[in-house]
Design a protein around this motif. Structure first.
Motif, PDB file in Angstrom:
ATOM      1  N   PHE A  35       0.981  -1.134  -0.043  1.00 23.15           N
ATOM      2  CA  PHE A  35      -0.010   0.042   0.147  1.00 23.15           C
ATOM      3  C   PHE A  35       0.865   1.215  -0.135  1.00 23.15           C
ATOM      4  N   PHE A  36       2.116   1.198   0.714  1.00 20.42           N
ATOM      5  CA  PHE A  36       2.817   2.264   0.978  1.00 20.42           C
ATOM      6  C   PHE A  36       3.656   2.490  -0.475  1.00 20.42           C
ATOM      7  N   PHE A  53       6.185   4.646  -2.657  1.00 18.67           N
ATOM      8  CA  PHE A  53       7.518   5.551  -2.713  1.00 18.67           C
ATOM      9  C   PHE A  53       7.792   6.069  -4.069  1.00 18.67           C
ATOM     10  N   GLN A  70      16.589   6.275  -5.164  1.00 12.51           N
ATOM     11  CA  GLN A  70      15.567   5.478  -4.172  1.00 12.51           C
ATOM     12  C   GLN A  70      16.092   5.639  -2.819  1.00 12.51           C
ATOM     13  N   GLY A  71      15.159   5.906  -1.752  1.00 10.32           N
ATOM     14  CA  GLY A  71      15.430   5.886  -0.477  1.00 10.32           C
ATOM     15  C   GLY A  71      15.876   7.153   0.008  1.00 10.32           C
ATOM     16  N   ALA A 130       1.465   6.880   2.701  1.00  5.42           N
ATOM     17  CA  ALA A 130       1.546   6.655   4.287  1.00  5.42           C
ATOM     18  C   ALA A 130       2.894   6.817   4.650  1.00  5.42           C
ATOM     19  N   ALA A 164      -1.731   2.548  -6.309  1.00 12.11           N
ATOM     20  CA  ALA A 164      -0.141   1.982  -6.141  1.00 12.11           C
ATOM     21  C   ALA A 164       0.800   2.693  -7.167  1.00 12.11           C
ATOM     22  N   VAL A 198       5.630  -0.382  -8.437  1.00 13.26           N
ATOM     23  CA  VAL A 198       4.935  -1.682  -7.758  1.00 13.26           C
ATOM     24  C   VAL A 198       4.085  -2.363  -8.310  1.00 13.26           C
ATOM     25  N   CYS A 219      -2.867  -4.482  -6.532  1.00 17.50           N
ATOM     26  CA  CYS A 219      -1.931  -3.402  -7.182  1.00 17.50           C
ATOM     27  C   CYS A 219      -1.941  -3.986  -8.845  1.00 17.50           C
ATOM     28  N   GLU A 274      -6.453  -0.024 -10.908  1.00 17.79           N
ATOM     29  CA  GLU A 274      -5.951   1.559 -11.123  1.00 17.79           C
ATOM     30  C   GLU A 274      -6.978   2.135 -11.940  1.00 17.79           C
ATOM     31  N   SER A 300      -2.785  -2.967   5.006  1.00 11.94           N
ATOM     32  CA  SER A 300      -2.741  -1.447   4.990  1.00 11.94           C
ATOM     33  C   SER A 300      -4.372  -1.056   4.413  1.00 11.94           C
ATOM     34  N   GLY A 301      -4.501  -0.044   3.629  1.00 14.87           N
ATOM     35  CA  GLY A 301      -5.448   0.505   3.212  1.00 14.87           C
ATOM     36  C   GLY A 301      -6.762  -0.415   2.681  1.00 14.87           C
ATOM     37  N   VAL A 346       0.653  -0.872   8.135  1.00 19.02           N
ATOM     38  CA  VAL A 346       0.664   0.176   6.827  1.00 19.02           C
ATOM     39  C   VAL A 346       1.315  -0.252   5.654  1.00 19.02           C
ATOM     40  N   ILE A 347       2.110  -1.517   5.987  1.00 16.82           N
ATOM     41  CA  ILE A 347       3.021  -1.770   4.751  1.00 16.82           C
ATOM     42  C   ILE A 347       3.466  -3.299   5.069  1.00 16.82           C
ATOM     43  N   ILE A 376      12.156  -0.824   1.108  1.00 15.84           N
ATOM     44  CA  ILE A 376      12.386   0.634   1.106  1.00 15.84           C
ATOM     45  C   ILE A 376      13.297   1.264   1.695  1.00 15.84           C
ATOM     46  N   LEU A 377      13.140   0.865   3.020  1.00 16.41           N
ATOM     47  CA  LEU A 377      13.956   1.704   3.910  1.00 16.41           C
ATOM     48  C   LEU A 377      15.620   1.190   4.086  1.00 16.41           C
ATOM     49  N   LYS A 394      16.669  -1.113   1.788  1.00 15.42           N
ATOM     50  CA  LYS A 394      17.140  -1.780   0.551  1.00 15.42           C
ATOM     51  C   LYS A 394      17.387  -3.153   0.716  1.00 15.42           C
TER      52      LYS A 394
END
Ligand SMILES: [Zn+2]
Lengths: 293, 256
Positions: free
Chosen positions: A4-5, A7, A17-18, A170, A233, A237, B112, B117, B149-150, B171-172, B180-181, B183
């Motif tokens: 869901f998140f 970026f 990225q990041g 989020a 999305a 993703v 997704c 979409e 999440s949503g 949330v994720i 993401i945070l 990698k």
């Protein structure tokens, strides 16, 4: 796995990225600016005179929330609400304080949204403007709280609400509390709506994830800037999920217009007068007069 | 148990799904209703009306499927916009006929994809959040497995949210968070810890009202006790006026 998140970054920034807001095409101080879309060099002053829209290809540069307010509100009319509210690390997420600090420095703001009241061509309104320079406009508890308070103020004072959205979704550093903001803001928007008041959203590039799946899509009228990326999305993703390339212009403002999810794509130069016109068309004086007779 | 152990347990293939809960709690009384009246019938969402101790209820569940064939047809419990719109249609119907709503949540997230979409996944979820907040009938959401999440929240703007002991709500996904945070998808266990996604953590944060213990032999006692608990809760809520109910629901989320 669908996440869901999101970026999101424009394609030219995918290498970064990041990182959060460092490499966005904000307008630097130099005399000549290279447009990231048409690659033409544009004179910085020409760009400023043109609402930060490329005169060659109509690319709408991302702009900071303060500049957006300047462009939209009548001079001197903006009164900020809750300017001092700022996030804390409620769930003890690693390095969140550090991220907040650097977001504050790079954006010069306390949070990813600025809220307040303003007049637009003389029409009083509550306005909230999100800021992509602050952790990519991600929605944390304070973001949600400021937007909720803005709606509650508007409901109590019978004012319209205008929100300019820009968000990667989020804010995962706040975990579930970030998700709860979607419900909280939606509830506040619903009570404002049930009071018969006008809510206009203006989607700007990019608007995705939890913001798209809450207040961004809840306006009575949904406008967008040209070619803004808008989706639930993020494109990366989706491409990872379905293992194929997405068609060109997928999730663009024009695409959403065609699919029936936004009311109009409005050029930046026309935004202020469009908002003023829409507010005027919803003014309730006539209704009140009829009632009082 | 570490947070990541809970993640694994929440996703386990042999875990009861919404269909199991519906069958065991409502038995033959459940009558399934299909379609969103706009586009299609999304099989990731199962919904209908049923009888609970002699009283009608609306039942909605995110359904992952119990074997590979079912999982394919139900898109592994990841709903499209039409799934959320079907759920909203049934909730509005429940409001009209003044019966309470029970939602079973089990999804890794809203789907997704291109169609999702094109048909407004974000708009569909947003509409559910908005409409559920002022639904004039009691709503109870029970997280039985994954709460992604949503896509999970779209069935959880409720008066009370309960979680099975091994269910998660985040949330994720921890994988998404780690990649993401940091990698580094290898840091999934660490991300699971940081996200505070277990029932225990969420109870402490005030996000849920109740944790449902999972007996070792989950089949044996769980469904009967849950049935009693749901019936008692709806009985209690039935004396609250719709206005008061909405005010309490708003404040439930307003506090975050
Ligand atoms: Zn250009």
């Amino acid at each position: 796995m669908p996440d869901f998140f999101n970026f999101l970054k424009p394609k030219n920034e995918l290498e970064n990225q990041g990182g959060f807001a460092e490499n966005h095409p904000y307008i630097p101080e130099e005399l000549w600016i290279k447009c990231p879309v048409c690659k033409n060099a544009v004179l910085s002053s020409d760009l400023m005179d043109n609402h930060k829209v490329c005169p060659k290809c109509n690319y709408h540069f991302r702009i900071a929330a303060r500049q957006r307010i300047e462009m939209t509100a009548d001079e001197g009319s903006f009164e900020e609400m809750d300017a001092d509210m700022s996030s804390t690390n409620k769930i003890g997420f690693p390095d969140y304080e550090k991220k907040l600090r650097s977001a504050k420095i790079s954006s010069g703001e306390n949070e990813s949204v600025i809220t307040g009241t303003a007049e637009i061509c003389g029409e009083k309104t509550v306005i909230a403007v999100m800021n992509s320079q602050f952790m990519m406009g991600s929605m944390g508890t304070v973001t949600g709280e400021k937007i909720t308070k803005a709606f509650e103020y508007a409901t109590a004072n019978s004012l319209p609400v205008i929100i300019f959205t820009v968000s990667g979704g989020a804010r995962m550093q706040e975990g579930i509390l970030s998700l709860m903001q979607m419900a909280k803001t939606s509830g506040a928007a619903k009570l404002h709506s049930d009071a018969g008041l006008l809510y206009i959203t203006v989607l700007t590039d990019p608007t995705t994830g939890g913001v798209t799946a809450s207040f961004a899509m809840e306006g009575d009228i949904i406008l967008s800037e040209p070619r803004a990326l808008i989706g639930f999305a993020g494109p990366r993703v989706i491409e990872q999920t379905i293992r194929q390339k997405l068609p060109k212009d997928f999730q663009s403002a024009e695409f959403l217009l065609e699919k029936g999810f936004i009311d109009a794509v409005v050029q930046r130069k026309d935004m202020k007068k469009t908002l003023a016109k829409l507010i005027r068309l919803h003014k309730t004086e006539t209704k009140e007069e009829v009632r009082s007779e | 148990m570490s947070a990541y152990d809970h993640v694994i347990a929440a996703r386990a293939n042999d875990r009861p799904t919404s269909v199991d809960y519906i069958t065991r709690i409502f038995g033959d009384s459940f009558f399934e209703l299909h379609g969103d009246r706009r586009f299609a019938d999304d099989k990731a969402v199962i919904g209908g009306i049923a009888e609970l101790k002699g009283k009608p209820v609306t039942v909605i569940g995110l359904e992952k499927g119990r074997n590979l064939k079912e999982r394919m047809s139900r898109n592994f419990g990841s709903a499209h916009p039409e799934g959320y719109r079907k759920a909203l249609r049934l909730m509005k119907q429940a409001e009209k006929f003044r019966r309470p709503v029970i939602c079973f949540v089990d999804t890794s997230g809203a789907y997704c994809g291109i169609g999702a979409e094109e048909r407004g996944q974000g708009q569909a979820i947003a509409e559910n959040l908005m409409e559920m907040m002022t639904l004039k009938t009691p709503v109870l959401s029970i997280f039985i497995g994954e709460g992604g999440s949503g896509g999970a929240l779209a069935l959880a703007v409720a008066d009370e949210v309960w979680m099975l002991e091994n269910a998660i709500y985040s949330v994720i996904s921890p994988e998404g968070c780690a990649s993401i945070l940091w990698k580094d998808p290898g840091k999934t266990a660490e991300a699971s810890e940081c996200l505070k996604l277990t029932a225990q953590d969420l109870f402490k944060l005030g996000v849920i009202e109740r944790i449902i213990r999972e007996p070792k032999d989950i089949e044996s006692r769980l469904f009967d006790s849950l049935k009693n608990l749901i019936a008692e809760t709806f009985e209690r809520k039935s004396s609250i006026s719709p206005e008061k109910l909405i005010e309490m629901r708003y404040n439930r989320f307003r506090k975050f």
